[in-house]
Design a protein around this motif. Structure first.
Motif, PDB file in Angstrom:
ATOM      1  N   ILE A 378       0.868  -1.304   0.060  1.00 15.35           N
ATOM      2  CA  ILE A 378       0.042  -0.063   0.029  1.00 15.35           C
ATOM      3  C   ILE A 378       0.842   0.965  -0.153  1.00 15.35           C
ATOM      4  N   PRO A 379       0.774   2.351  -0.764  1.00 12.14           N
ATOM      5  CA  PRO A 379       1.912   3.278  -0.880  1.00 12.14           C
ATOM      6  C   PRO A 379       1.440   4.122   0.278  1.00 12.14           C
ATOM      7  N   PRO A 380       2.440   4.874   0.841  1.00 10.37           N
ATOM      8  CA  PRO A 380       2.338   5.613   1.901  1.00 10.37           C
ATOM      9  C   PRO A 380       1.284   6.950   1.732  1.00 10.37           C
ATOM     10  N   MET A 534       1.748  17.062  -2.543  1.00  7.51           N
ATOM     11  CA  MET A 534       3.054  17.346  -3.201  1.00  7.51           C
ATOM     12  C   MET A 534       3.599  15.875  -3.049  1.00  7.51           C
ATOM     13  N   LEU A 535       3.108  14.758  -2.297  1.00  4.49           N
ATOM     14  CA  LEU A 535       3.802  13.576  -2.294  1.00  4.49           C
ATOM     15  C   LEU A 535       3.311  12.726  -3.517  1.00  4.49           C
ATOM     16  N   ILE A 541       5.270   6.246  -4.439  1.00  5.48           N
ATOM     17  CA  ILE A 541       6.224   5.829  -3.359  1.00  5.48           C
ATOM     18  C   ILE A 541       5.677   4.593  -2.658  1.00  5.48           C
ATOM     19  N   THR A 542       6.543   3.721  -2.453  1.00  4.48           N
ATOM     20  CA  THR A 542       6.451   2.505  -1.691  1.00  4.48           C
ATOM     21  C   THR A 542       7.711   1.982  -0.905  1.00  4.48           C
ATOM     22  N   LEU A 550      12.632  -3.233  -5.510  1.00  4.54           N
ATOM     23  CA  LEU A 550      13.007  -1.789  -5.669  1.00  4.54           C
ATOM     24  C   LEU A 550      11.804  -0.761  -4.811  1.00  4.54           C
ATOM     25  N   VAL A 551      12.537   0.358  -4.683  1.00  5.70           N
ATOM     26  CA  VAL A 551      11.580   1.246  -4.089  1.00  5.70           C
ATOM     27  C   VAL A 551      11.133   2.023  -5.105  1.00  5.70           C
ATOM     28  N   GLU A 552       9.870   1.924  -5.658  1.00  9.03           N
ATOM     29  CA  GLU A 552       8.939   2.573  -6.800  1.00  9.03           C
ATOM     30  C   GLU A 552       9.131   4.001  -6.311  1.00  9.03           C
ATOM     31  N   GLY A 553       9.474   4.909  -7.570  1.00  6.89           N
ATOM     32  CA  GLY A 553       9.024   6.030  -7.643  1.00  6.89           C
ATOM     33  C   GLY A 553      10.063   6.826  -6.724  1.00  6.89           C
ATOM     34  N   MET A 554      11.056   6.231  -6.264  1.00  8.26           N
ATOM     35  CA  MET A 554      12.237   6.824  -5.269  1.00  8.26           C
ATOM     36  C   MET A 554      12.975   7.924  -6.032  1.00  8.26           C
TER      37      MET A 554
END
Length: 561
Positions: A378-380, A534-535, A541-542, A550-554
């Motif tokens: 679940i994305p933050p 803004m996020l 980001i996950t 991988l850290v998606e969207g990092m």
């Protein structure tokens, strides 16, 4: 010659495959075994002590004033601590890059212990206020460097688990603080609220010395290279931005002082308040220009306190905004709930006990959200949205409590909603920095997240207090004499000295003023939607569940927000 054997040159050793691009961004200094458990215990205990100190003093102020006879300066017992505590976190974080994590953590905890003892032994209000200020210096370092070490001691997929442990201990400190303070002020000397910190903090100092390796988090790199010189990843003391640190410290201290004292010690339109805001504003402008200059100059050894890349990193700015805005409902609700019950005749200990649902759900929310973030994909931003909704519903419901005869049991449910939302925000904001910034800036990020939270708390408290003071003052002018009004404004217990018709009317005014104060929080909570925006990014980001994900969207090095 053709029969002679030939030898092919040996192939160069192949580098082990990388599991993710994030590997390049973390130091090879992760802890394990007894060291990891010991460092986790020391940081958690430190967070508990610092957070208990924020809330424990509030329930003991009457006993302190009665003993030291300095009612006109009682506000500074709280303010002196908050000013240094709020202003120095980023500076501690940056200086730990040069001095090392172990040395910085030891110095911070030792300062906190030493001046906790100084507060307990103070013989005058001036001595207590000065000791509280230096106690805040140590507390800022404990939080800032403590979170930085937490980022660097485990792999990124373990962040949610350790964040759950540490944020729950922080919330537990806020939970038991009012209870301990109320109990000690009623049954023992107020000095013990400070003296109990000393043995616990000295134990942390011992744990820090024994468990944190020299050169952490680059101790393994130094050992492999065969020397024990300072890692190139750490900065030289000569590279510290001393001017930027001075500007940030001074600007923050003046701003926080103005926010905390305006409407209390000084009128908002008074010369001292206006001067504080103007000087602080000029220093903030000078700080921004200094950081811009250092960030853009290529050939300089001086590193900026707050790199300009942070300003252009939308996700990081959103994280700071969420942290700041979530600080307001936390501190105002912490003050509002006990005051409501004290107005209805409940004692200090009983009023603090009735705050348990709020603080308990902050702790549970911080733990639960990090478990969910660590175990699921679940994305933050989804979890943060849930937190904002819980906060918004909770503060809206708290603002509807307008009965002057009793407090409905529904207040405990409202506390649960508000506390759960705040816990979600606190739990996630401390683990987001590694996902949106560069690893070399983690020390700075850890301090910035908490510093912005406390700054938001000061801002929210200032605005809410101004609304409360203006309404109550205008109503009391019609109901009470100036002497009676000053007594009630200083302590709600003075309400019960009034004759019955006046007492009931005053209680009605106070209860309505508490509802107005909570309505201020609706604006602070709703504004968190800006931070959520803004996020927002695609892919979202996950947090990885294991080392191979991988850290998606990092944001990778060289990229901004």
């Amino acid at each position: 010659m053709s029969d002679l054997p030939t030898f092919d040159p040996p192939e160069p050793p192949k580098e082990p495959p990388k599991t993710s691009e994030f590997e390049d961004r973390v130091p090879d200094g992760l802890l394990s075994g007894w060291r990891l458990r010991s460092v986790t215990l020391s940081i958690s205990l430190t967070l508990f002590l610092v957070n208990i100190e924020v809330s424990i003093v509030a329930t003991s102020l009457v006993a302190i004033v009665d003993d030291l006879e300095g009612f006109n300066r009682v506000g500074w017992v709280v303010t002196s601590y908050l000013v240094t505590y709020t202003s120095l976190m980023i500076i501690w974080a940056k200086f730990s890059n040069a001095l090392g994590r172990k040395t910085s953590m030891f110095c911070a905890v030792f300062l906190f212990a030493a001046f906790s003892g100084g507060c307990g032994g103070a013989q005058s209000m001036n001595q207590l206020i000065i000791s509280r200020a230096f106690q805040g210096v140590g507390a800022a370092g404990c939080i800032s460097v403590g979170f930085t070490i937490a980022y660097e001691m485990v792999a990124i997929h373990d962040y949610p688990k350790y964040a759950a442990i540490m944020t729950s201990l922080s919330a537990l400190g806020s939970l038991v603080g009012p209870l301990i303070g109320g109990a000690l002020s009623e049954n023992a000397s107020w000095r013990w609220i400070f003296l109990i910190n000393v043995p616990a903090a000295l134990l942390v100092c011992l744990l820090v010395l024994l468990s944190i390796p020299n050169g952490f988090p680059y101790h393994k790199q130094d050992n492999v290279s065969g020397n024990h010189q300072r890692s190139s990843q750490l900065t030289s003391p000569k590279s510290l931005d001393v001017l930027g640190a001075f500007l940030l410290l001074t600007a923050s201290m003046l701003l926080v002082t103005a926010l905390l004292e305006a409407g209390v010690t000084f009128e908002w339109r008074s010369a001292p308040t206006i001067v504080l805001f103007i000087i602080s504003g000029l220093l903030w402008i000078a700080f921004v220009l200094q950081e811009f200059r250092l960030s853009k100059v290529k050939h300089t050894a001086t590193e900026p306190i707050f790199p300009w890349d942070f300003i252009t990193n939308k996700a990081w700015m959103g994280t700071l905004l969420l942290s700041m805005l979530s600080g307001a409902p936390y501190i105002v609700t912490m003050i509002d709930i006990p005051q409501r019950f004290e107005t209805m005749g409940v004692g200090a200990f009983g009023a603090g006990a009735r705050l348990i649902p709020f603080n308990l759900l902050i702790a549970l929310g911080a733990v639960a959200v990090n478990i969910v973030a660590g175990k699921s994909k679940i994305p933050p931003i989804v979890l943060l949205t849930f937190g904002v909704i819980c906060q918004l519903v909770g503060v809206c419901l708290l603002s509807t409590l307008d009965s002057s005869t009793s407090i409905p049991n529904a207040i405990y449910g409202y506390q649960v909603l508000t506390g759960l939302g705040i816990g979600v925000m606190f739990g996630l904001c401390v683990v987001l920095p590694p996902a949106v910034t560069k690893t070399k800036d983690l020390a700075l990020c850890g301090g910035a997240v908490v510093q912005f939270r406390i700054l938001g708390a000061a801002l929210g408290l200032a605005v809410a207090s101004t609304v409360w003071n203006n309404y109550v003052s205008s109503q009391f002018e019609q109901l009470l004499s100036s002497y009676q009004s000053s007594l009630v404004m200083k302590t709600t217990s003075a309400v019960f000295l009034l004759p019955e018709p006046q007492k009931q009317r005053v209680i009605e005014v106070l209860v309505h003023s508490y509802s107005l104060r909570m309505k201020v929080l609706i604006g602070f909570t709703a504004a968190q939607v800006i931070g959520l925006g803004m996020l927002w990014k695609r892919p979202q980001i996950t947090f990885p569940r294991n080392e191979t994900e991988l850290v998606e969207g990092m944001d990778m090095p060289g990229k901004s927000g």
